[in-house]
Design a protein around this motif. Sequence first.
Motif, PDB file in Angstrom:
ATOM      1  N   PHE A 271       0.891  -1.166   0.000  1.00  0.00           N
ATOM      2  CA  PHE A 271       0.000   0.000   0.000  1.00  0.00           C
ATOM      3  C   PHE A 271       0.921   1.205   0.000  1.00  0.00           C
TER       4      PHE A 271
ATOM      5  N   LEU B 235       4.040   1.071   2.217  1.00  0.00           N
ATOM      6  CA  LEU B 235       3.896   0.045   3.251  1.00  0.00           C
ATOM      7  C   LEU B 235       3.762  -1.349   2.633  1.00  0.00           C
TER       8      LEU B 235
ATOM      9  N   ALA C  51       2.382  -4.671   3.244  1.00  0.00           N
ATOM     10  CA  ALA C  51       1.489  -5.337   4.184  1.00  0.00           C
ATOM     11  C   ALA C  51       1.684  -6.856   4.150  1.00  0.00           C
TER      12      ALA C  51
ATOM     13  N   PRO D 281       0.455 -10.660  15.405  1.00  0.00           N
ATOM     14  CA  PRO D 281      -0.024  -9.488  16.131  1.00  0.00           C
ATOM     15  C   PRO D 281      -0.890  -8.599  15.239  1.00  0.00           C
ATOM     16  N   ASN D 282      -1.587  -7.658  15.856  1.00  0.00           N
ATOM     17  CA  ASN D 282      -2.404  -6.713  15.097  1.00  0.00           C
ATOM     18  C   ASN D 282      -1.561  -5.983  14.080  1.00  0.00           C
ATOM     19  N   GLY D 283      -2.092  -5.819  12.865  1.00  0.00           N
ATOM     20  CA  GLY D 283      -1.355  -5.101  11.835  1.00  0.00           C
ATOM     21  C   GLY D 283      -0.316  -5.955  11.126  1.00  0.00           C
ATOM     22  N   ALA D 284      -0.296  -7.256  11.418  1.00  0.00           N
ATOM     23  CA  ALA D 284       0.709  -8.130  10.810  1.00  0.00           C
ATOM     24  C   ALA D 284       0.439  -8.367   9.331  1.00  0.00           C
ATOM     25  N   GLY D 285      -0.822  -8.142   8.906  1.00  0.00           N
ATOM     26  CA  GLY D 285      -1.150  -8.323   7.496  1.00  0.00           C
ATOM     27  C   GLY D 285      -2.060  -9.513   7.232  1.00  0.00           C
ATOM     28  N   LYS D 286      -2.723 -10.000   8.278  1.00  0.00           N
ATOM     29  CA  LYS D 286      -3.562 -11.190   8.114  1.00  0.00           C
ATOM     30  C   LYS D 286      -4.794 -10.897   7.263  1.00  0.00           C
ATOM     31  N   SER D 287      -5.486  -9.806   7.579  1.00  0.00           N
ATOM     32  CA  SER D 287      -6.693  -9.488   6.804  1.00  0.00           C
ATOM     33  C   SER D 287      -6.325  -9.140   5.367  1.00  0.00           C
ATOM     34  N   THR D 288      -5.216  -8.470   5.190  1.00  0.00           N
ATOM     35  CA  THR D 288      -4.750  -8.167   3.831  1.00  0.00           C
ATOM     36  C   THR D 288      -4.530  -9.467   3.060  1.00  0.00           C
TER      37      THR D 288
ATOM     38  N   GLN E  78     -13.932 -10.088   9.051  1.00  0.00           N
ATOM     39  CA  GLN E  78     -13.530  -9.662  10.398  1.00  0.00           C
ATOM     40  C   GLN E  78     -14.570  -8.692  10.966  1.00  0.00           C
TER      41      GLN E  78
END
Length: 636
Positions: free
Chosen positions: A392, A395, A397, A416-423, A464
Amino acid sequence: MNPSPVRAAPAAHPPAADASGAPRSPAAPLTPRRLVLLFVAALAAAWPFLPEFSITLLNYIGLYALVATGLVMLTGVGGMTSFGQAAFVGLGAYATAWACTSPVLAGALGLEPGSAALPWIGLVLGIALSFCVAWVLGAVTLKLSGHYLPLATIAWGLSLYYVFGNLEMLGGHTGITGVPALSIGDLSLASGRSLGVLIWAVLLLAIWAMHNLLDSREGRAIRALKSGRVMAESMGVDTSRQRIKVFVLAAVVAGLSGWLYAHLQRFVNPTPFHLNIGIEYLFMAVVGGAGHLWGAVLGAAIITLLKHQLQDILPGLLGASGNFEVIVFGLLMMLVLQRFSGGLWPTLSAFGARFVRTPAARPPAHMAPLPRRELPPAGRVVLEAKEVTKRFGGLVANSEVDMTVKAGEVHALIGPNGAGKSTFFNMISGVDDPSAGEVRLMGRAMTGHPSREFAALGLGRTFQHVRLLGQRSVLENVALGAHRRGHRGWLASMLRLDRAEEAALLAEARRQIERCGLGDCADVPAASLALGQQRIVEIARALAGQPAVLLLDEPAAGLRHLEKQALAKLLAQLRDEGMAILVVEHDMEFVMNLADRVTVLEFGQVIAHGTPEQVQADPRVLAAYLGGDELLGKVA
Ligand code: ADP
Ligand code: MG
């Protein structure tokens, strides 16, 4: 699953209301259908005796309501605002006016000028024109989102208006006079009273067909448009196509209204097709209740009567002539929208619900069997990501993420949060395209394909952030998941030829709801459930599509302990049946007890991969989870 989630059923739910002792006769309970028949019968009985003036008003209400029903489908149900519907009315009206009066057309068709066939040729021409113009305009403008779509409708609404006013062959601003009356065989529809019968018949038929459409698999797809593309496409709905079809439908009923209008008025000029009137049509739909077909009739009636009254009263009151009604009208609209944001129809029908009983759906005579998918043998790789990278801007991701998901396993993706799982989820479900790398589903290269094709190949998913149609029942939400397993289209739905298939889709949805332990909530609005339960509804919706691969983004968030256990049991059962399951989850106890393999992401990179035991012992994983206490502490 555990049946504990069931307490959320609100008392306002129709079956519950049935059980209450409201005053109604057991012999002939007032159902919505009977109420409509009663209304039609009363209108028909009164018709010959109504004064001429009332007939005129009713005719205009019928014509406006027809346009407004199209807007209900487009704006209220489909979520696309149009200010330009008056232009389509104009297309229908001018098409027939020109067809009936142009010597060129009659000559070319070998008809006498003034032949009784010409208005019907005008009808075909008008419908064809509104159909084609809407299709082209829709293809160009419906891709726009946010405020741009309404702005575009204003733009073409104005353009068409000026086309009507400036074309020599359409009579310029004076318009076309001498439009003949309609006749059906020997029956002349020259009087308002006789033509009004046709107007109301067309309106009632249109409402019937649209009501049927909304009550079908295609109707669920149209409703899903409102909640954005991502969810609907993930359920296998071709959203661009559905949007264009709704747009064309709204334009065609508007064109039909224009045809009737021209033969009622017997002349046409551009004034009634101006943007102002387009805005008024939108008011009718919104004031009546933009999500309800009968709201269109209510809105058309209120606005027509109100305008008429104001035109009469205001100049007398103010002692001067002028279009004061426009000002008062605007103020009243603001008041109504402020007080009744969903329109007047929902308020009215909530009041009416005390006297009207909605009958329980009758089980259908027979069901069409639904297609079933052969699940791949256990152990086969069904979903594969190869060096998937997503940037992005600056960044990164996801950075060269490799992963496989096999039939008959639960694979957990943690980090952890922001690790890129949802991406990563979006990459492997077609919601978004990777910047580099490849995604393969069932052995096929899927990079660049839309998510509905992932759905077609057997990928089911949850989100999510829950994406349900909150006002619709759990059953309807789950049935949307089975969209790809049905095939009946718009026309079949409108004519109610889809009942056997529809029954099978609903039965399948109910089966999945029960399997997920929400059997008692099937008929309540989805929004009335607790958030954790809504996640379970999303799982049921994914299961209704009979997926081979199931992607779950934080399914256990918001669930209580027992509910989590029930969910784990369900997922284990699905795995045993051969489903491939990929789950993103924060609850380590849940993950470590359930998963066969675990992949750990940090800052977009895979830092560990293996069995739960291997991953828990990995020092990089422990470091990523800040000392690791959290990770290990939870897994007793
Ligand atoms: P996770 O699901 O693991 O919590 P996400 O995949 O949501 O993480 O986010 C990974 C990173 O990518 C975050 O830093 C997030 O801010 C960023 N990100 C996610 N989506 C976008 C987007 N559409 N545009 C820009 N940055 C994004
Ligand atoms: Mg996430």
